[in-house]
Scaffold this motif. Structure first.
Motif: not given
Length: 448
Positions: A103-109, A118-124, A148-150, A166-170
């Motif tokens: 369940i995604f609801d976050s404003n990013g890193a 970045l290492a954390s994101y890469q792992k998941i 990356i969540s998107a 809302a869902l977007y990449l960049t």
């Protein structure tokens, strides 16, 4: 410090860590009442928490793992501690062969952690990809889902999005709405709000296998209301007419509309249904291919209804080839029903089936009747008083003879010709016959 004091301290810390929030409400609503067990509930960064709630519980009696990002704590920002909590969910899911609901609801890193994030994101991200095809992964976009969540949400087996999320990449300036995501084929379903999206995820888990070694749940299979169906019946109505009552869940309804994809129950068995009606474009081919690949990952039978005059002009041969390859490569039970036109390469793309049926009105041919008449029967047009009328009559004759369902059955392209009203019964019998299908492919890492 005695036991009573420590127990009091435990309740105090629990109360502080488990405050009410939309994220907690969502993850609790996902599971059977009273079954949610939180993992790493005491992990926090300072006094803010880590922006994600993780744990497991039962859905219709089966264990499922989940995480729910908490935008009220650290804006739901993904930090090292945040990622480690999610990583544990994936680790337990793969060890136990249980589905994952994200369940995604976050404003990013959490950018203050610098390169560590970045290492954390890469792992998941890596763990979610490695889990693909092993257990079902359902993503729920409940609020903001960026970067990356998107990517993670979009790569789930099925993605459900709340209408106001809302869902977007960049770039936040791009159209991040649920409507845009649905039209682009990024999300499978759009629900009225976050809680409705969570409930839909729960519904999906109830009809899917727990993992790629398990079978899908078997239901009672209540027969649908009787409905007259023929070659003019819309895909949605056709699928409902052959499926168990109230069992159809259409996926990606707003994307590539000449291809209809849905999960349904036929005779109590969960199946994936593809209905093709009209010319196929790149999007249509991609939609059908990705859905069949998903079904094959979990050995869900695929039932395909075909009514197409071919690939649309300009369609990429690569996309068409991938569609054909997916059908040929899939080892799940496959049943094809030719309900209307099935012309040329597009017809053959769906022809890789264990059992094939055709309606008496089907037209199955390498060429469109109009083209075939020009090639093979042009001499019969000579001297006609009304060329257009004669050509139309010849096209009808060609469709009723050379391109008829009976001619296709004579050539073993189809196994049986069935009346539209008998389609549901034929499918139930075929599904029963294919229930124990096993195929051993040549050793390889993957197809191209």
């Amino acid at each position: 410090m005695n036991l009573q004091v420590k127990l009091a301290k435990l309740e105090e810390v629990k109360s502080a860590c488990r405050t009410d929030s939309p994220a907690r409400e969502r993850i609790t609503a996902l599971f059977d009442e009273g079954t949610f067990t939180e993992l790493d509930g005491f992990v926090c960064t300072g006094k803010e928490g880590v922006g994600v709630i993780t744990g497991y519980g039962s859905i219709d009696g089966s264990i499922v793992y989940a995480f729910s990002q908490d935008v009220s704590a650290c804006s739901g920002a993904v930090s090292k501690a945040h990622a480690e909590k999610i990583a544990k969910v994936y680790e337990l899911a793969v060890k136990n062969g249980a589905p994952v609901v994200a369940i995604f609801d976050s404003n990013g890193a959490k950018v203050s952690e610098g390169v560590e994030v970045l290492a954390s994101y890469q792992k998941i991200l890596s763990m979610s990809q490695n889990l693909s095809g092993v257990v079902p992964q359902i993503a729920v976009v409940a609020g903001s889902c960026v970067g990356i969540s998107a990517m993670m949400a979009a790569s789930a087996d099925i993605t459900v999005m709340a209408k106001d999320a809302a869902l977007y990449l960049t770039d936040a300036q791009e159209d991040a709405s649920a409507e845009a995501a649905a039209k682009n084929g990024v999300v499978s379903l759009v629900e009225e709000d976050a809680l409705s999206a969570v409930k839909k995820a729960r519904e999906l888990i109830c009809v899917l296998p727990l993992n790629n070694l398990e079978s899908a749940p078997i239901s009672e299979g209540t027969a649908p209301a009787e409905a007259a169906i023929d070659g003019n019946t819309a895909s949605c109505d056709l699928v409902k007419a052959v499926s168990d009552a109230e069992s159809v869940i259409e996926l990606k309804a707003d994307y590539a509309k000449h291809v209809y994809t849905a999960l349904a129950s036929i005779g109590g068995s969960t199946v994936g249904v593809v209905s093709v009606k009209g010319e196929l474009c790149d999007g249509c081919s991609a939609k059908a291919a990705s859905f069949v690949r998903f079904c094959d990952s979990f050995n869900l039978p695929v039932v395909t209804f075909v009514d197409t005059e071919g690939f649309k002009s300009g369609t990429s041969p690569v996309t068409a080839a991938k569609l054909t390859a997916v059908y040929a490569d899939a080892t799940c039970p496959k049943i094809t029903v030719y309900t209307g036109s099935a012309i040329g390469a597009a017809a053959m793309a769906f022809g890789s089936a264990d059992v094939s049926f055709a309606w008496p009105t089907a037209v199955i041919s390498a060429l469109k009747p109009a083209t075939a008449v020009e090639f093979f029967w042009h001499d019969r047009l000579k001297g006609a008083d009304d060329t257009a009328k004669t050509r139309a009559a010849l096209e009808e004759e060609y469709a009723d003879t050379e391109a008829s369902a009976f001619n296709a059955a004579n050539a073993s392209i189809v196994d049986d010709v069935v009346a539209p009203a008998a389609t549901r019964g034929a499918l139930i019998t075929a599904l029963d016959a294919l229930a124990s299908k096993r195929v051993q492919r040549l050793a390889k890492k993957h197809s191209c």
